[in-house]
Structure formats: C-alpha cells, structure tokens
Design an enzyme around this catalytic site. Structure first.
Site, PDB file in Angstrom:
ATOM      1  N   LYS A  22       0.742  -1.183   0.029  1.00  0.00           N
ATOM      2  CA  LYS A  22      -0.189  -0.030  -0.037  1.00  0.00           C
ATOM      3  C   LYS A  22       1.006   1.440  -0.064  1.00  0.00           C
ATOM      4  CE  LYS A  22      -2.157   1.647   4.002  1.00  0.00           C
ATOM      5  NZ  LYS A  22      -1.638   2.924   4.415  1.00  0.00           N
ATOM      6  N   ASN A  23       1.683   1.373   0.914  1.00  0.00           N
ATOM      7  CA  ASN A  23       2.625   2.592   1.109  1.00  0.00           C
ATOM      8  C   ASN A  23       3.602   2.576  -0.094  1.00  0.00           C
ATOM      9  OD1 ASN A  23       1.089   3.008   3.203  1.00  0.00           O
ATOM     10  ND2 ASN A  23       2.371   2.433   4.962  1.00  0.00           N
ATOM     11  N   CYS A 116      -5.461  12.842  13.048  1.00  0.00           N
ATOM     12  CA  CYS A 116      -6.038  11.629  12.444  1.00  0.00           C
ATOM     13  C   CYS A 116      -6.272  10.876  13.736  1.00  0.00           C
ATOM     14  CB  CYS A 116      -5.694  10.931  11.317  1.00  0.00           C
ATOM     15  SG  CYS A 116      -4.052  10.070  11.535  1.00  0.00           S
ATOM     16  N   ARG A 121      -1.123  14.408  13.239  1.00  0.00           N
ATOM     17  CA  ARG A 121      -0.046  13.964  12.366  1.00  0.00           C
ATOM     18  C   ARG A 121       0.284  15.415  11.569  1.00  0.00           C
ATOM     19  NH1 ARG A 121      -2.100   8.828   9.264  1.00  0.00           N
ATOM     20  NH2 ARG A 121      -0.096   8.857   8.306  1.00  0.00           N
ATOM     21  N   ASP A 319       3.804   0.769  12.212  1.00  0.00           N
ATOM     22  CA  ASP A 319       2.611   0.061  11.706  1.00  0.00           C
ATOM     23  C   ASP A 319       2.679  -1.298  11.989  1.00  0.00           C
ATOM     24  OD1 ASP A 319       2.270   2.403  10.468  1.00  0.00           O
ATOM     25  OD2 ASP A 319       2.928   1.948   8.409  1.00  0.00           O
ATOM     26  N   ARG A 412      -9.268  -0.399   4.236  1.00  0.00           N
ATOM     27  CA  ARG A 412      -8.308   0.695   3.760  1.00  0.00           C
ATOM     28  C   ARG A 412      -6.856   0.024   3.406  1.00  0.00           C
ATOM     29  NH1 ARG A 412      -7.525   5.357   7.377  1.00  0.00           N
ATOM     30  NH2 ARG A 412      -6.131   5.776   5.638  1.00  0.00           N
TER      31      ARG A 412
HETATM   32  N1  EPU Z   1       5.692  15.116  11.497  1.00  0.00           N
HETATM   33  C1  EPU Z   1       5.615  16.186  11.862  1.00  0.00           C
HETATM   34  N2  EPU Z   1       5.947  17.015  10.990  1.00  0.00           N
HETATM   35  C2  EPU Z   1       5.831  16.917   9.559  1.00  0.00           C
HETATM   36  C3  EPU Z   1       5.750  15.532   9.156  1.00  0.00           C
HETATM   37  C4  EPU Z   1       5.533  14.556  10.283  1.00  0.00           C
HETATM   38  O1  EPU Z   1       5.867  16.677  13.098  1.00  0.00           O
HETATM   39  O2  EPU Z   1       6.002  17.831   8.660  1.00  0.00           O
HETATM   40  C5  EPU Z   1       5.409  13.658  12.525  1.00  0.00           C
HETATM   41  C6  EPU Z   1       4.149  13.272  12.420  1.00  0.00           C
HETATM   42  O3  EPU Z   1       3.324  13.992  13.216  1.00  0.00           O
HETATM   43  C7  EPU Z   1       4.349  11.736  12.964  1.00  0.00           C
HETATM   44  C8  EPU Z   1       5.612  11.486  12.549  1.00  0.00           C
HETATM   45  O4  EPU Z   1       6.373  12.751  12.259  1.00  0.00           O
HETATM   46  O5  EPU Z   1       4.228  12.004  14.466  1.00  0.00           O
HETATM   47  C9  EPU Z   1       5.607  10.500  11.496  1.00  0.00           C
HETATM   48  O6  EPU Z   1       5.209  11.126  10.191  1.00  0.00           O
HETATM   49  P1  EPU Z   1       5.641  10.604   8.763  1.00  0.00           P
HETATM   50  O7  EPU Z   1       5.414  11.714   7.903  1.00  0.00           O
HETATM   51  O8  EPU Z   1       6.905   9.819   8.856  1.00  0.00           O
HETATM   52  O9  EPU Z   1       4.480   9.644   8.348  1.00  0.00           O
HETATM   53  P2  EPU Z   1       3.340   9.872   7.235  1.00  0.00           P
HETATM   54  O10 EPU Z   1       4.077   9.982   6.083  1.00  0.00           O
HETATM   55  O11 EPU Z   1       2.247  10.373   7.834  1.00  0.00           O
HETATM   56  C10 EPU Z   1       3.796   7.198   6.513  1.00  0.00           C
HETATM   57  C11 EPU Z   1       2.770   5.834   6.401  1.00  0.00           C
HETATM   58  C12 EPU Z   1       2.313   5.678   7.768  1.00  0.00           C
HETATM   59  C13 EPU Z   1       3.482   5.110   8.559  1.00  0.00           C
HETATM   60  C14 EPU Z   1       4.404   6.483   8.851  1.00  0.00           C
HETATM   61  C15 EPU Z   1       5.474   5.889   9.520  1.00  0.00           C
HETATM   62  C16 EPU Z   1       1.829   6.134   3.935  1.00  0.00           C
HETATM   63  C17 EPU Z   1       0.756   6.526   3.236  1.00  0.00           C
HETATM   64  N3  EPU Z   1       1.841   6.316   5.367  1.00  0.00           N
HETATM   65  O12 EPU Z   1       2.853   8.262   7.288  1.00  0.00           O
HETATM   66  O13 EPU Z   1       1.518   4.448   7.471  1.00  0.00           O
HETATM   67  O14 EPU Z   1       2.926   4.814   9.941  1.00  0.00           O
HETATM   68  O15 EPU Z   1       4.805   6.760   7.628  1.00  0.00           O
HETATM   69  O16 EPU Z   1       6.140   5.118   9.055  1.00  0.00           O
HETATM   70  O17 EPU Z   1       3.041   6.003   3.796  1.00  0.00           O
HETATM   71  C18 EPU Z   1      -0.388   2.959   7.639  1.00  0.00           C
HETATM   72  O18 EPU Z   1       0.052   2.612   6.726  1.00  0.00           O
HETATM   73  O19 EPU Z   1      -1.296   2.665   8.699  1.00  0.00           O
HETATM   74  C19 EPU Z   1       0.233   3.960   7.978  1.00  0.00           C
HETATM   75  C20 EPU Z   1      -0.319   5.082   8.898  1.00  0.00           C
END
Ligand code: EPU
Length: 441
Positions: A22-23, A116, A121, A319, A412
């Site tokens: 998915k990711n 969320c 996030r 995850d 999802r």
């Molecule tokens: N964060 C900040 N500021 C930012 C960006 C992130 O503070 O500008 C913080 C977030 O609040 C969070 C942490 O950094 O606490 C991690 O966020 P990150 O940006 O790394 O994650 P994401 O891109 O929102 C993706 C995956 C998630 C997975 C995380 C961590 C996708 C679509 N989503 O989320 O997957 O948990 O990386 O590995 O790739 C899932 O598949 O169930 C899922 C939640």
C-alpha cells in the site's frame, strides 16, 4: 458494510502470498503526475486507500484504469492542481500529491490534512521545506497553497529535523522541480529511508530523473534532469511488508506455522525489510527459516514476553506496534511496547480490553501488557487500519465468537484479509451488517 465474524481460538497454518505494498504504491501513483505519459503499476493491492488515490487522480483530470491488480494512470489530460476536500479527507496520503502537482504546474492547492485517528500528524516540515525551496506557502480556507516559485529564495542544502516519510516524498518531487528550474543540485539531510521511499527513488532514477542517496547518512541528492521519454512506463510494486508482518504476528499469536512467500530481490525482500521483526520473533522463541524466496515461521506454545520500541526504518515499524501488543497478550508475563512515532497510537487498546486483555497504556507512550490471560470473544470495533488488524489478531486467539464492525478501516489497507485468514485455517467469515431499527420513543 461487511462485518467480520470470527470463532476462536484458531491456529494459522499454510502458505501466505503477500499483497503489493500500500505505502509503496501510493507514492508511485503520486509520481505519475510528473510523467506526461502512461504509467502501468503492477501488483497494486485492491484496497480502499488505492481506490481513494485513484479517485483523487481522476479528480485532477488523470485517466485511470484498474484491472487485475494493475493500475494504469494517464496523466496527459491532467487539468487541475487542486484536490477536493471530499476526497482528501478520506486519506492523509492525498497530501503526497502536493509535490507532484507542483512539479507539473508550479503550483498546488491541497487540503490541510489535520489530525487523525492515530494522532496529531503534523505537516509543518512539508510547509517549511517548500519555503526553503523558494515557494510561497499560504493556508487559506483549510487548504495549503504552494506557489510563486522564486529561484532567488532557494536554499540548496536542507536538513530535516525528523526523517518524516511524507515530507521526504514531497521534498523529492519539489526538489526535482527546483533542480530542473535552477540547474542546481539540491541536497536533503536526515531523510526517511523506508523501503517504500527508496523504491520510489529507484523508480524515478530508472525513468531518467537524476538522484542519488546514501542510506547510512540519510542523504538525498537531486540533480537537474528531466524524465526520460517513454510512451509507457511499467513498474512492479514491492510486497507489502506491513501486511506480511501482520500475518507473521498473527501466526505467532495463534501458535501457528506459516510459510510467507518472499521476493528474491535481496534489497526489497521481506527478509531484509522486516529484519527487526524477525529478530524480535526469534528472540521470543519463534523458529524462523529463510529460503531463497520464502520465510517459514513456527511458533511453539511457550513464547517469551518481550520489550520493543518503534522507530523510523530500519527500526521496528510503528505500523506493526498494535499487532505486537496483540501478540504480547497471548504470551505469559509482562511485555512492554513503546510507541515513538505517533502521539496517539493506542486507541485500539480499549477494544482488546473488551476481549479480556490486561493492558495499561502509560501517557500514550507505551503499553504494559500482562499477557497470557484467556481472551473471550466479544463485539469489537476496528479503530484504524493497523489497530483494526491487531483487534482481528486478538479475536483469532480469543475463545468463542467475536463480531468485528467498522471493518472499512481494515479494508483500507488489507486485501481479502478474511479470505486469506480462512485459507490459513481460521474460522472466520464476512457477513452483511444488519441495520438496527431504532424506535422513535
Ligand atoms: N511529523 C511532523 N511534521 C511533519 C511531518 C511529520 O511532526 O511535517 C510527525 C508526524 O506528526 C508523525 C511522525 O512525524 O508523528 C511521522 O510522520 P511521517 O511523515 O513519517 O509519516 P506519514 O508520511 O504521515 C507514513 C505511512 C504511515 C506510517 C508512517 C511512519 C503512508 C501513506 N503512510 O505516514 O502508514 O505509519 O509513514 O512509518 O506511507 C499505515 O499504513 O497504516 C500508516 C499509518
């Protein structure tokens, strides 16, 4: 909506073939916008988040066709740089399109994603990186607007304050635009190096975009380049390490024995991308055998309690944190599971308590699990994708019938999960949810 009925306890046995990631698929789908041609992605899972991303791409004018787990995206007719709130609100990964829309139009309007079900996030670093790269960033009527690129304001060397997965994806697309426009090299420090990210980089490089990365130093360098012309770009998606990890943990929680099909391409094999999970499982007494294209797990009755902490790749993935808590409930003794990525990722624990688990969550930071207590089937509700998977694992280990609702959350991220569990011997099926008649008194 379908609900899932599970009669436990079960023990999973047999062969399991993981779905496409998915990711991994989501950023490749976002990147289709930068290629002004047809892109065909194979092994794309048939799950809700992919269909939402497809609708978002169609919403900006792309033509998409999903057949037999292959998704073809034609971004030539794209006409809009704005994503609607109705679609964006269904999935946070819609924010990943910010960078690719800017690459294509020099401008993007994307709904601010907000918090969320797993925490607050933030996207502050995405916005800060956009400014560092010379864009003007505004928030207006709930939208983030990135526009008015000014080459004079570009900082060519940028250090992330945390290796965010989402910010790394957007920085990649924005960096490609800025390098192309300024003919300068852009360097990012402290980037995310999750396999789904490096796979995106490999895909972009293969198709003519010049970038190089150093995994040990977490550095990404982007050079001035244009995509290579091709009338059709094809790519095979990698296996979903989180789905595979979920099934591996389910097999251990149910003291089963499964063989997981693996990819023989070493770099993206589950053997490598889930190495922290295999280390954890083997340390608690699970027998693990690695073949050239499979992984076999045998879980004995007595496993040892454990401590594990989530962190960015290559550490233990957040995850799989909820699933690890469900595993801990099946093991006698005290286990401690620490969450260090998200600030509210224990919401699902309330549902495990309904099944009879003994878990204390401290400051939303860690769960102390007093495992080995017999769980009993109950009506439960999926809270989020991975929390839902953890609840499902617990229902497999519980004695008696459980009925899991709000299954949309699970669908999802997990393709045919009930069919796959049933093939592995679980006593599980789906049924259409009955609508309760509420009287007016
Ligand atoms: N964060 C900040 N500021 C930012 C960006 C992130 O503070 O500008 C913080 C977030 O609040 C969070 C942490 O950094 O606490 C991690 O966020 P990150 O940006 O790394 O994650 P994401 O891109 O929102 C993706 C995956 C998630 C997975 C995380 C961590 C996708 C679509 N989503 O989320 O997957 O948990 O990386 O590995 O790739 C899932 O598949 O169930 C899922 C939640």
């Amino acid at each position: 909506m379908k609900r899932i009925v599970c009669e436990g306890p079960n023990s999973l046995r047999g062969e399991f073939i993981p779905q496409g990631s998915k990711n991994g698929a989501l950023p490749i789908l976002a990147s289709c916008i930068i290629f002004d041609t047809l892109v065909k992605i194979n092994n794309v899972p048939d799950i809700q988040d992919i269909h939402t991303m497809k609708s978002i791409l169609e919403g900006v004018g792309c033509k998409c066709e999903y057949v037999n787990n292959s998704l073809i995206v034609d971004s030539r007719p794209i006409k809009s740089y704005q994503i609607s709130w109705e679609l964006a609100s269904k999935m946070r990964a819609s924010f990943d399109l910010l960078g690719s829309l800017v690459y294509r139009f020099g401008k993007a309007i994307v709904p601010f994603p907000g918090g969320c079900l797993i925490g607050n996030r933030k996207v502050d670093m995405h916005l800060w990186i956009s400014k560092q790269l010379g864009f003007n960033v505004k928030i207006d009527s709930g939208n983030v607007i990135v526009e008015d690129f000014n080459p004079k304001n570009v900082n060519t060397e940028i250090s992330f304050w945390l290796p965010s997965v989402g910010a790394t994806k957007n920085a990649t697309f924005l960096g490609l635009f800025v390098a192309k426009e300024t003919r300068k090299k852009i360097i990012f420090h402290n980037v995310a190096i999750e396999p789904e990210i490096t796979y995106l980089w490999d895909f972009l490089s293969y198709n003519g975009l010049k970038l190089s990365y150093n995994l040990d130093k977490r550095i990404l360098e982007i050079f001035p380049s244009e995509p290579k012309f091709s009338s059709l770009i094809m790519v095979d998606n990698i296996y979903d390490r989180i789905e595979a990890g979920t099934f591996a943990i389910a097999a251990c929680a149910t003291r089963g024995n499964i063989i997981i099909k693996d990819n023989d391409q070493e770099k993206y094999s589950l053997k490598v991308t889930l190495s922290r999970l295999w280390e954890l499982l083997s340390s608690i007494g699970v027998e693990i055998g690695f073949g050239s294209d499979y992984i076999e797990l045998k879980a004995k009755n007595r496993l040892k309690s454990f401590e594990v902490s989530t962190d960015v790749y290559p550490s233990f993935p957040t995850d799989l944190q909820p699933q690890a808590v469900s595993l801990a409930t099946s093991i006698e003794g005290i286990s401690v599971i620490v969450e260090s990525i998200f600030d509210d990722r224990f919401v699902y624990v309330g549902e495990l308590l309904r099944l009879g688990a003994d878990i204390n969550v401290v400051n939303n930071k860690f769960a102390i699990v007093n495992g080995g207590k017999k769980l009993n089937g109950a009506p439960v509700k999926a809270t989020d994708i991975r929390g839902g998977a953890a609840i499902l694992i617990a229902t497999l280990t519980a004695e008696g019938k459980s009925i899991l609702t709000n299954t949309y959350q699970i669908y999802r991220g997990y393709e045919k999960i009930v069919e796959k569990l049933s093939k592995l011997g679980a006593n599980i099926f789906e049924e259409t949810e009955k609508i309760l008649e509420v009287s007016n008194v």
